[in-house]
Design a protein around this motif. Structure first.
Motif, PDB file in Angstrom:
ATOM      1  N   PHE A  16       0.866  -1.169   0.000  1.00 39.16           N
ATOM      2  CA  PHE A  16       0.000   0.000   0.000  1.00 39.16           C
ATOM      3  C   PHE A  16       0.902   1.218   0.000  1.00 39.16           C
ATOM      4  N   THR A  17       0.377   2.409   0.145  1.00 37.55           N
ATOM      5  CA  THR A  17       1.129   3.633  -0.096  1.00 37.55           C
ATOM      6  C   THR A  17       1.423   4.405   1.178  1.00 37.55           C
ATOM      7  N   VAL A  18       2.675   4.848   1.325  1.00 34.22           N
ATOM      8  CA  VAL A  18       3.056   5.793   2.368  1.00 34.22           C
ATOM      9  C   VAL A  18       3.740   6.973   1.684  1.00 34.22           C
ATOM     10  N   THR A  19       3.379   8.171   2.108  1.00 33.22           N
ATOM     11  CA  THR A  19       3.992   9.398   1.605  1.00 33.22           C
ATOM     12  C   THR A  19       4.397  10.255   2.794  1.00 33.22           C
ATOM     13  N   SER A  20       5.180  11.278   2.500  1.00 32.40           N
ATOM     14  CA  SER A  20       5.655  12.166   3.550  1.00 32.40           C
ATOM     15  C   SER A  20       5.842  13.567   2.992  1.00 32.40           C
ATOM     16  N   THR A  21       5.514  14.555   3.792  1.00 33.23           N
ATOM     17  CA  THR A  21       5.823  15.939   3.424  1.00 33.23           C
ATOM     18  C   THR A  21       7.255  16.268   3.846  1.00 33.23           C
ATOM     19  N   LEU A  50       4.248  11.312   8.208  1.00 31.70           N
ATOM     20  CA  LEU A  50       3.881  10.163   7.385  1.00 31.70           C
ATOM     21  C   LEU A  50       2.380  10.123   7.180  1.00 31.70           C
ATOM     22  N   SER A  51       1.949   9.799   5.967  1.00 31.81           N
ATOM     23  CA  SER A  51       0.539   9.562   5.645  1.00 31.81           C
ATOM     24  C   SER A  51       0.474   8.276   4.833  1.00 31.81           C
ATOM     25  N   TRP A  52      -0.564   7.472   5.072  1.00 30.54           N
ATOM     26  CA  TRP A  52      -0.678   6.231   4.314  1.00 30.54           C
ATOM     27  C   TRP A  52      -2.118   5.991   3.901  1.00 30.54           C
ATOM     28  N   SER A  53      -2.252   5.202   2.815  1.00 30.96           N
ATOM     29  CA  SER A  53      -3.580   4.889   2.271  1.00 30.96           C
ATOM     30  C   SER A  53      -3.518   3.566   1.535  1.00 30.96           C
ATOM     31  N   GLY A  54      -4.693   2.981   1.356  1.00 28.24           N
ATOM     32  CA  GLY A  54      -4.794   1.752   0.579  1.00 28.24           C
ATOM     33  C   GLY A  54      -4.409   0.492   1.322  1.00 28.24           C
ATOM     34  N   ILE A  85      -0.810   1.293  16.609  1.00 27.66           N
ATOM     35  CA  ILE A  85      -1.478   2.459  16.029  1.00 27.66           C
ATOM     36  C   ILE A  85      -2.853   1.984  15.559  1.00 27.66           C
ATOM     37  N   PRO A  86      -3.939   2.614  16.040  1.00 24.48           N
ATOM     38  CA  PRO A  86      -5.275   2.158  15.658  1.00 24.48           C
ATOM     39  C   PRO A  86      -5.504   2.204  14.143  1.00 24.48           C
ATOM     40  N   ALA A  87      -6.323   1.306  13.643  1.00 23.61           N
ATOM     41  CA  ALA A  87      -6.611   1.213  12.205  1.00 23.61           C
ATOM     42  C   ALA A  87      -7.278   2.463  11.653  1.00 23.61           C
ATOM     43  N   THR A  88      -7.900   3.266  12.506  1.00 29.74           N
ATOM     44  CA  THR A  88      -8.550   4.503  12.060  1.00 29.74           C
ATOM     45  C   THR A  88      -7.555   5.626  11.794  1.00 29.74           C
ATOM     46  N   VAL A  89      -6.314   5.448  12.194  1.00 27.29           N
ATOM     47  CA  VAL A  89      -5.279   6.473  12.025  1.00 27.29           C
ATOM     48  C   VAL A  89      -4.522   6.211  10.728  1.00 27.29           C
ATOM     49  N   ARG A 133      20.721   3.877   3.643  1.00 29.98           N
ATOM     50  CA  ARG A 133      19.289   3.849   3.349  1.00 29.98           C
ATOM     51  C   ARG A 133      18.524   3.712   4.663  1.00 29.98           C
ATOM     52  N   TYR A 134      17.406   4.399   4.730  1.00 30.92           N
ATOM     53  CA  TYR A 134      16.536   4.356   5.905  1.00 30.92           C
ATOM     54  C   TYR A 134      15.160   3.906   5.434  1.00 30.92           C
ATOM     55  N   PHE A 135      14.808   2.666   5.778  1.00 36.85           N
ATOM     56  CA  PHE A 135      13.530   2.105   5.377  1.00 36.85           C
ATOM     57  C   PHE A 135      12.474   2.551   6.381  1.00 36.85           C
ATOM     58  N   VAL A 136      11.583   3.408   5.915  1.00 36.33           N
ATOM     59  CA  VAL A 136      10.454   3.886   6.711  1.00 36.33           C
ATOM     60  C   VAL A 136       9.275   3.024   6.299  1.00 36.33           C
ATOM     61  N   VAL A 137       8.772   2.216   7.235  1.00 41.90           N
ATOM     62  CA  VAL A 137       7.775   1.217   6.872  1.00 41.90           C
ATOM     63  C   VAL A 137       6.546   1.346   7.761  1.00 41.90           C
ATOM     64  N   VAL A 138       5.381   1.362   7.111  1.00 45.42           N
ATOM     65  CA  VAL A 138       4.105   1.246   7.820  1.00 45.42           C
ATOM     66  C   VAL A 138       3.637  -0.187   7.580  1.00 45.42           C
ATOM     67  N   HIS A 139       3.462  -0.921   8.656  1.00 40.94           N
ATOM     68  CA  HIS A 139       3.029  -2.312   8.599  1.00 40.94           C
ATOM     69  C   HIS A 139       1.541  -2.374   8.939  1.00 40.94           C
ATOM     70  N   ALA A 140       0.715  -2.895   8.035  1.00 44.61           N
ATOM     71  CA  ALA A 140      -0.715  -3.104   8.300  1.00 44.61           C
ATOM     72  C   ALA A 140      -0.863  -4.478   8.943  1.00 44.61           C
ATOM     73  N   LEU A 141      -1.496  -4.509  10.108  1.00 42.18           N
ATOM     74  CA  LEU A 141      -1.594  -5.747  10.878  1.00 42.18           C
ATOM     75  C   LEU A 141      -3.037  -6.209  11.025  1.00 42.18           C
ATOM     76  N   GLY A 142      -3.217  -7.508  11.113  1.00 40.57           N
ATOM     77  CA  GLY A 142      -4.545  -8.097  11.261  1.00 40.57           C
ATOM     78  C   GLY A 142      -4.965  -8.278  12.707  1.00 40.57           C
ATOM     79  N   VAL A 143      -4.286  -7.614  13.636  1.00 44.14           N
ATOM     80  CA  VAL A 143      -4.625  -7.662  15.065  1.00 44.14           C
ATOM     81  C   VAL A 143      -4.694  -6.240  15.608  1.00 44.14           C
ATOM     82  N   GLU A 144      -5.556  -6.018  16.617  1.00 42.87           N
ATOM     83  CA  GLU A 144      -5.666  -4.685  17.206  1.00 42.87           C
ATOM     84  C   GLU A 144      -4.444  -4.318  18.024  1.00 42.87           C
ATOM     85  N   SER A 145      -3.852  -5.302  18.666  1.00 45.73           N
ATOM     86  CA  SER A 145      -2.626  -5.095  19.440  1.00 45.73           C
ATOM     87  C   SER A 145      -1.651  -6.207  19.088  1.00 45.73           C
ATOM     88  N   VAL A 146      -0.428  -5.827  18.774  1.00 48.57           N
ATOM     89  CA  VAL A 146       0.562  -6.819  18.391  1.00 48.57           C
ATOM     90  C   VAL A 146       1.057  -7.619  19.607  1.00 48.57           C
TER      91      VAL A 146
END
Length: 179
Positions: A16-21, A50-54, A85-89, A133-146
């Protein structure tokens, strides 16, 4: 800079997509994202916006990590890790990773990085070591708390969330300290 791919041995995950200003994918960190704690001139240890979508359907939370695989340690260097981080964020403001974490959403928390500080630590490549290189990663998880403890390491976070990752959004920043 090595060709070390931090995702090469991990299970495939949807993109999915992550962007940054703050920084563009493949672009260099600004001085604010360098480390003042490690004495880099101009460094302020300011975490990026950081902003993410999709994210994939079924996402119940996110984790954010910043990792330098090019650090001369044999194991890279974890600069930042945020869990639960809650899924609504879908955004973190610039500076959210300060000492207090007050810019993080309710329920989210920072884990100690490789400097053992529960905050964002900016880039600090050794002088003359070449670009990192600095890998900035947003991980989408299938659990509310890891389910990691707040004093866990980012490596423990990665291990614990491995079976829950539905998707990954990756932005790569760079930094170099001249000799």
């Amino acid at each position: 800079m090595s060709s070390n791919d931090p995702f090469a041995r991990l299970p495939e995950a949807a993109c999915f997509t992550v962007t940054s200003t703050t920084v563009t994918d493949g672009g260099a960190w600004s001085p604010e994202q360098f480390s003042g704690i490690f004495g880099i001139p101009g460094g302020q240890d300011v975490s990026p916006q950081l902003s993410w979508s999709g994210a994939p359907e079924g996402t119940k939370s996110y984790a954010v990590t910043v990792y330098d695989p090019d650090a001369p340690t044999g194991s890279g260097f974890w600069h930042w890790a945020v869990a639960d981080i809650p899924a609504t964020v879908t955004e973190l403001s610039e500076g959210a990773g300060d000492d207090t974490g007050s810019g993080l959403p309710e329920g989210a928390f920072q884990l100690p990085n490789d400097a053992r500080a529960a905050r964002f630590i900016g880039a600090a490549p050794p002088a003359g070591h070449g670009p990192h290189r600095y890998f900035v990663v947003v991980h989408a998880l299938g659990v509310e708390s890891v389910g990691v403890q707040p004093d866990a390491t980012p490596a423990v976070l990665g291990f614990t969330m491995a079976g829950h990752v539905l998707g990954r959004a990756v932005l790569t920043a760079t930094a170099e300290t001249p000799a």
